[in-house]
Scaffold this motif. Structure first.
Motif, PDB file in Angstrom:
ATOM      1  N   ASP A  94      68.041  -8.058   4.022  1.00 32.45           N
ATOM      2  CA  ASP A  94      67.668  -7.933   2.610  1.00 32.45           C
ATOM      3  C   ASP A  94      68.253  -6.690   1.948  1.00 32.45           C
ATOM      4  N   LYS A  95      68.677  -5.683   2.742  1.00 28.82           N
ATOM      5  CA  LYS A  95      69.316  -4.493   2.164  1.00 28.82           C
ATOM      6  C   LYS A  95      70.830  -4.630   2.089  1.00 28.82           C
ATOM      7  N   GLY A  96      71.355  -5.758   2.527  1.00 28.17           N
ATOM      8  CA  GLY A  96      72.783  -6.002   2.420  1.00 28.17           C
ATOM      9  C   GLY A  96      73.611  -5.166   3.375  1.00 28.17           C
ATOM     10  N   ALA A  97      74.846  -4.907   2.988  1.00 29.70           N
ATOM     11  CA  ALA A  97      75.794  -4.154   3.810  1.00 29.70           C
ATOM     12  C   ALA A  97      76.134  -2.836   3.124  1.00 29.70           C
ATOM     13  N   SER A  98      76.259  -1.791   3.924  1.00 32.01           N
ATOM     14  CA  SER A  98      76.571  -0.459   3.400  1.00 32.01           C
ATOM     15  C   SER A  98      77.993  -0.077   3.797  1.00 32.01           C
ATOM     16  N   PHE A  99      78.782   0.340   2.803  1.00 38.71           N
ATOM     17  CA  PHE A  99      80.185   0.683   3.033  1.00 38.71           C
ATOM     18  C   PHE A  99      80.353   2.203   3.007  1.00 38.71           C
ATOM     19  N   VAL A 100      81.059   2.737   4.008  1.00 38.83           N
ATOM     20  CA  VAL A 100      81.351   4.168   4.093  1.00 38.83           C
ATOM     21  C   VAL A 100      82.842   4.319   4.288  1.00 38.83           C
ATOM     22  N   ARG A 101      83.515   4.871   3.271  1.00 36.15           N
ATOM     23  CA  ARG A 101      84.976   4.986   3.294  1.00 36.15           C
ATOM     24  C   ARG A 101      85.592   3.633   3.588  1.00 36.15           C
ATOM     25  N   ALA A 102      86.331   3.504   4.677  1.00 31.77           N
ATOM     26  CA  ALA A 102      86.995   2.235   4.982  1.00 31.77           C
ATOM     27  C   ALA A 102      86.232   1.435   6.025  1.00 31.77           C
ATOM     28  N   LYS A 103      84.934   1.737   6.171  1.00 30.66           N
ATOM     29  CA  LYS A 103      84.161   1.081   7.215  1.00 30.66           C
ATOM     30  C   LYS A 103      82.873   0.494   6.646  1.00 30.66           C
ATOM     31  N   THR A 104      82.329  -0.460   7.388  1.00 33.42           N
ATOM     32  CA  THR A 104      81.021  -1.026   7.082  1.00 33.42           C
ATOM     33  C   THR A 104      80.050  -0.546   8.143  1.00 33.42           C
ATOM     34  N   GLU A 105      78.899  -0.040   7.715  1.00 32.76           N
ATOM     35  CA  GLU A 105      77.907   0.453   8.664  1.00 32.76           C
ATOM     36  C   GLU A 105      77.429  -0.675   9.581  1.00 32.76           C
TER      37      GLU A 105
ATOM     38  N   GLU B 265      76.837 -20.752  10.061  1.00 36.30           N
ATOM     39  CA  GLU B 265      77.061 -20.168  11.384  1.00 36.30           C
ATOM     40  C   GLU B 265      77.421 -18.691  11.267  1.00 36.30           C
ATOM     41  N   ILE B 266      76.697 -17.863  12.005  1.00 36.37           N
ATOM     42  CA  ILE B 266      76.978 -16.426  12.060  1.00 36.37           C
ATOM     43  C   ILE B 266      77.941 -16.185  13.218  1.00 36.37           C
ATOM     44  N   PRO B 267      79.111 -15.608  12.951  1.00 36.53           N
ATOM     45  CA  PRO B 267      80.102 -15.457  14.023  1.00 36.53           C
ATOM     46  C   PRO B 267      79.730 -14.350  15.003  1.00 36.53           C
ATOM     47  N   HIS B 268      80.243 -14.468  16.234  1.00 34.88           N
ATOM     48  CA  HIS B 268      80.052 -13.420  17.240  1.00 34.88           C
ATOM     49  C   HIS B 268      81.177 -12.404  17.089  1.00 34.88           C
ATOM     50  N   LEU B 269      81.015 -11.493  16.156  1.00 35.93           N
ATOM     51  CA  LEU B 269      82.013 -10.467  15.895  1.00 35.93           C
ATOM     52  C   LEU B 269      81.371  -9.096  16.034  1.00 35.93           C
ATOM     53  N   ARG B 270      81.914  -8.284  16.926  1.00 39.23           N
ATOM     54  CA  ARG B 270      81.429  -6.915  17.153  1.00 39.23           C
ATOM     55  C   ARG B 270      79.917  -6.873  17.419  1.00 39.23           C
ATOM     56  N   ILE B 271      79.440  -7.807  18.208  1.00 37.10           N
ATOM     57  CA  ILE B 271      78.028  -7.837  18.551  1.00 37.10           C
ATOM     58  C   ILE B 271      77.745  -6.803  19.642  1.00 37.10           C
ATOM     59  N   LYS B 272      76.806  -5.925  19.360  1.00 37.03           N
ATOM     60  CA  LYS B 272      76.408  -4.903  20.337  1.00 37.03           C
ATOM     61  C   LYS B 272      75.271  -5.411  21.217  1.00 37.03           C
ATOM     62  N   SER B 273      74.322  -6.114  20.622  1.00 37.04           N
ATOM     63  CA  SER B 273      73.208  -6.657  21.395  1.00 37.04           C
ATOM     64  C   SER B 273      72.724  -7.958  20.776  1.00 37.04           C
ATOM     65  N   PHE B 274      72.288  -8.868  21.648  1.00 39.17           N
ATOM     66  CA  PHE B 274      71.747 -10.158  21.242  1.00 39.17           C
ATOM     67  C   PHE B 274      70.545 -10.401  22.141  1.00 39.17           C
ATOM     68  N   ALA B 275      69.337 -10.291  21.598  1.00 37.02           N
ATOM     69  CA  ALA B 275      68.121 -10.355  22.401  1.00 37.02           C
ATOM     70  C   ALA B 275      67.244 -11.504  21.940  1.00 37.02           C
TER      71      ALA B 275
ATOM     72  N   ILE C 117      79.928 -10.441   6.874  1.00 35.28           N
ATOM     73  CA  ILE C 117      79.061 -10.168   5.727  1.00 35.28           C
ATOM     74  C   ILE C 117      78.919 -11.397   4.836  1.00 35.28           C
ATOM     75  N   ALA C 118      79.994 -12.139   4.651  1.00 33.19           N
ATOM     76  CA  ALA C 118      79.918 -13.358   3.840  1.00 33.19           C
ATOM     77  C   ALA C 118      78.949 -14.357   4.463  1.00 33.19           C
ATOM     78  N   ALA C 119      79.014 -14.531   5.791  1.00 31.97           N
ATOM     79  CA  ALA C 119      78.118 -15.468   6.465  1.00 31.97           C
ATOM     80  C   ALA C 119      76.663 -15.034   6.312  1.00 31.97           C
ATOM     81  N   LEU C 120      76.397 -13.741   6.426  1.00 32.67           N
ATOM     82  CA  LEU C 120      75.024 -13.247   6.297  1.00 32.67           C
ATOM     83  C   LEU C 120      74.498 -13.423   4.871  1.00 32.67           C
ATOM     84  N   PHE C 121      75.331 -13.152   3.875  1.00 34.95           N
ATOM     85  CA  PHE C 121      74.904 -13.374   2.490  1.00 34.95           C
ATOM     86  C   PHE C 121      74.573 -14.847   2.259  1.00 34.95           C
ATOM     87  N   GLU C 122      75.447 -15.742   2.736  1.00 34.83           N
ATOM     88  CA  GLU C 122      75.219 -17.173   2.516  1.00 34.83           C
ATOM     89  C   GLU C 122      73.962 -17.667   3.230  1.00 34.83           C
ATOM     90  N   ALA C 123      73.711 -17.143   4.414  1.00 32.47           N
ATOM     91  CA  ALA C 123      72.545 -17.584   5.188  1.00 32.47           C
ATOM     92  C   ALA C 123      71.242 -16.992   4.692  1.00 32.47           C
TER      93      ALA C 123
END
Length: 201
Positions: A180-191, A5-15, A62-68
């Motif tokens: 497939d490109k994973g998650a990108s980290f910038v300082r204390a944030k995730t893109e 299950e992918i959680p609904h966290l900080r979702i900007k758009s769902f189409a 990010i953990a949910a996306l990697f697992e899925a």
């Protein structure tokens, strides 16, 4: 293997969008074109997030996306413009071996409404299948709690009696794409993240 299950966290758009396998037969010598519906039409969801902090929310997403990514993803369908009164939590398929574009259901809440354009999911063989209510306007659930509901797209399987139909919290399930490109980290944030979930069948 069960879907992640992918959680609904900080979702900007769902189409939601259709994936069509139907076709069209062009008319010979200028004759009319004829649509050719096929039972493989299904849906996909395109999802984008806002920026995450490097915190528990970000790690959970990010953990949910990697697992899925090598399994199946499942995610709740949010419908902010959903119309009508909920038909209830106890709806099930009413009868075996149904096909086509009308679904018999029972166990709905009498007085509830089924509104054209609302989505629901059927749990068949442990997997979710998304459909849209296609009745004209609204359909009022009668005292019997039974309806013959027009749906879109057509059923992609033969029904099994008493399988659940999820109207209150429908889910889309399928292949995860775009991570497939994973998650990108910038300082204390995730893109920001973007991905899709495509129904397989």
């Amino acid at each position: 293997m069960s879907a992640i299950e992918i959680p609904h966290l900080r979702i900007k758009s769902f189409a939601l969008r259709p994936r069509l396998f139907s076709g069209e037969q062009e008319g010979a010598l200028g004759g009319p074109d004829l649509p050719i519906p096929r039972p493989g039409d299904r849906l996909a969801a395109d999802v984008a997030t806002t920026q995450f902090r490097n915190d528990a929310e970000g790690r959970l997403m990010i953990a949910a996306l990697f697992e899925a990514s090598n399994s199946s993803a499942i995610m709740r369908i949010v419908q902010p413009n959903r119309g009508g009164r909920s038909p209830g939590y106890a709806a099930v398929v009413d009868g075996n071996d149904q096909g086509g574009m009308t679904l018999a259901l029972r166990g709905l809440q009498p007085g509830g409404t089924l509104t054209r354009g609302n989505f629901f999911s059927i749990v068949h063989g442990g997997q979710r299948y998304v459909h849209m209510i296609a009745c004209p306007g609204q359909m009022l659930v009668p005292d019997t709690g039974r309806v013959a509901l027009p749906i879109w797209p057509m059923l992609r399987f033969l029904t099994v009696d008493a399988e659940p139909a999820e109207f209150v919290a429908p889910m889309i399930e399928g292949k995860l794409l775009g991570f497939d490109k994973g998650a990108s980290f910038v300082r204390a944030k995730t893109e920001t993240l973007s991905f899709s979930i495509q129904e397989r069948a």
